[in-house]
Design an enzyme around this catalytic site. Structure first.
Site, PDB file in Angstrom:
ATOM      1  N   ASP A  20       0.878  -1.160   0.000  1.00  0.00           N
ATOM      2  CA  ASP A  20       0.000   0.000   0.000  1.00  0.00           C
ATOM      3  C   ASP A  20       0.927   1.224   0.000  1.00  0.00           C
ATOM      4  O   ASP A  20       2.147   1.079   0.166  1.00  0.00           O
ATOM      5  CB  ASP A  20      -0.879  -0.036   1.261  1.00  0.00           C
ATOM      6  CG  ASP A  20      -1.726   1.208   1.425  1.00  0.00           C
ATOM      7  OD1 ASP A  20      -2.373   1.608   0.447  1.00  0.00           O
ATOM      8  OD2 ASP A  20      -1.724   1.785   2.525  1.00  0.00           O
ATOM      9  N   ASP A  22      -0.241   5.140   1.001  1.00  0.00           N
ATOM     10  CA  ASP A  22      -0.552   6.187   1.974  1.00  0.00           C
ATOM     11  C   ASP A  22      -0.516   5.649   3.403  1.00  0.00           C
ATOM     12  O   ASP A  22      -1.213   4.690   3.739  1.00  0.00           O
ATOM     13  CB  ASP A  22      -1.928   6.785   1.689  1.00  0.00           C
ATOM     14  CG  ASP A  22      -1.955   7.551   0.378  1.00  0.00           C
ATOM     15  OD1 ASP A  22      -1.248   8.566   0.279  1.00  0.00           O
ATOM     16  OD2 ASP A  22      -2.663   7.131  -0.551  1.00  0.00           O
TER      17      ASP A  22
END
Length: 244
Positions: A20, A22
């Site tokens: 991922d 953020d």
């Protein structure tokens, strides 16, 4: 009461890694929090981490609808919220910093021939702003799947983005049991588990531990990750002293 973000766990032999972005590789989640606090303050409301947990990892319009529904702000539509938020975020994203341990882990896996990629709910325009200072590091990824990719029909906790990422590795689709996903968000962990993959969660310390359910491993930082535990090439001792 069962935690809606908890999910079943499986584990396999790891050959590929999906990140991922953020709050996991880049310290960008703080910008969303900051902006949403500013907007809510105008309505004499406060932003809390239970709401944050529901929004993290979702597509923008989905998280906007949750924001409006949960806060009860009737005078603002999800679309208006996104426009207002966008104006403030545009100036913040280019200042994004790498999270501790992100550079070390990415460079280590790449140097050892482990295929890696990014699967992020961010749209292309935001991705470009967030990564503009870190282009060289992100160029080490085999591929990047964004939230506005046509193959990603639904945002997390749907497994769409991780299944799309698994398809695009060389020789893909890769068996999900051979993929390790790194996430900071409860919905992202659920998406990884729904895709049949293993998940390491690196949550924000402010996120209540009740949201940790479902992850195969919980870490306080990427600096604490031990590749050897997952059958991946171990860090060299000298490299393990690097805190970037």
């Amino acid at each position: 009461m069962a935690n809606p973000t908890s999910c079943d766990s499986t584990k396999g032999s790891i050959t590929h890694v999906i990140f991922d972005m953020d709050g996991l590789l880049l310290d960008t989640e703080k910008f969303y929090t900051e902006v949403q606090e500013i907007i809510l303050a105008r309505y004499n409301k406060t932003f809390d981490w239970s709401l944050k947990a529901k929004m993290m990892g979702k597509k923008a319009i989905e998280s906007a609808r949750i924001f409006i529904e949960e806060t009860g702000i009737d005078s603002l539509t999800p679309e208006e919220f996104l426009v207002e938020r966008e104006d403030m975020l545009q100036s913040l994203f280019p200042t994004s910093e790498l999270m501790p341990g992100a550079s070390r882990l990415i460079r280590h896996l790449h140097a050892n021939g482990i295929p890696i990629c990014v699967a992020t709910g961010s749209h292309k325009r935001h991705f470009d702003l967030k990564t503009q200072r870190h282009g060289e590091l992100f160029s080490l990824m085999h591929h990047i799947v964004l939230g506005d990719d046509p193959e990603v029909k639904q945002g997390k906790p749907s497994p769409d983005i991780f299944l799309a990422a698994a398809k695009r590795f060389e020789g893909g689709p890769i068996d999900p049991q051979n993929i390790l996903v790194f996430e900071d968000a409860p919905l992202g962990v659920c998406a990884a588990k729904s895709a049949g993959m293993s998940a390491v969660m690196v949550p924000d310390p402010r996120l209540d531990s009740s949201y940790h359910g479902g992850a195969d491993q919980i870490l306080s930082s990427l600096l604490d990750f031990n590749p050897y535990e997952w059958g991946l090439p171990p860090f060299e001792k000298a490299a393990s002293q690097t805190h970037i």
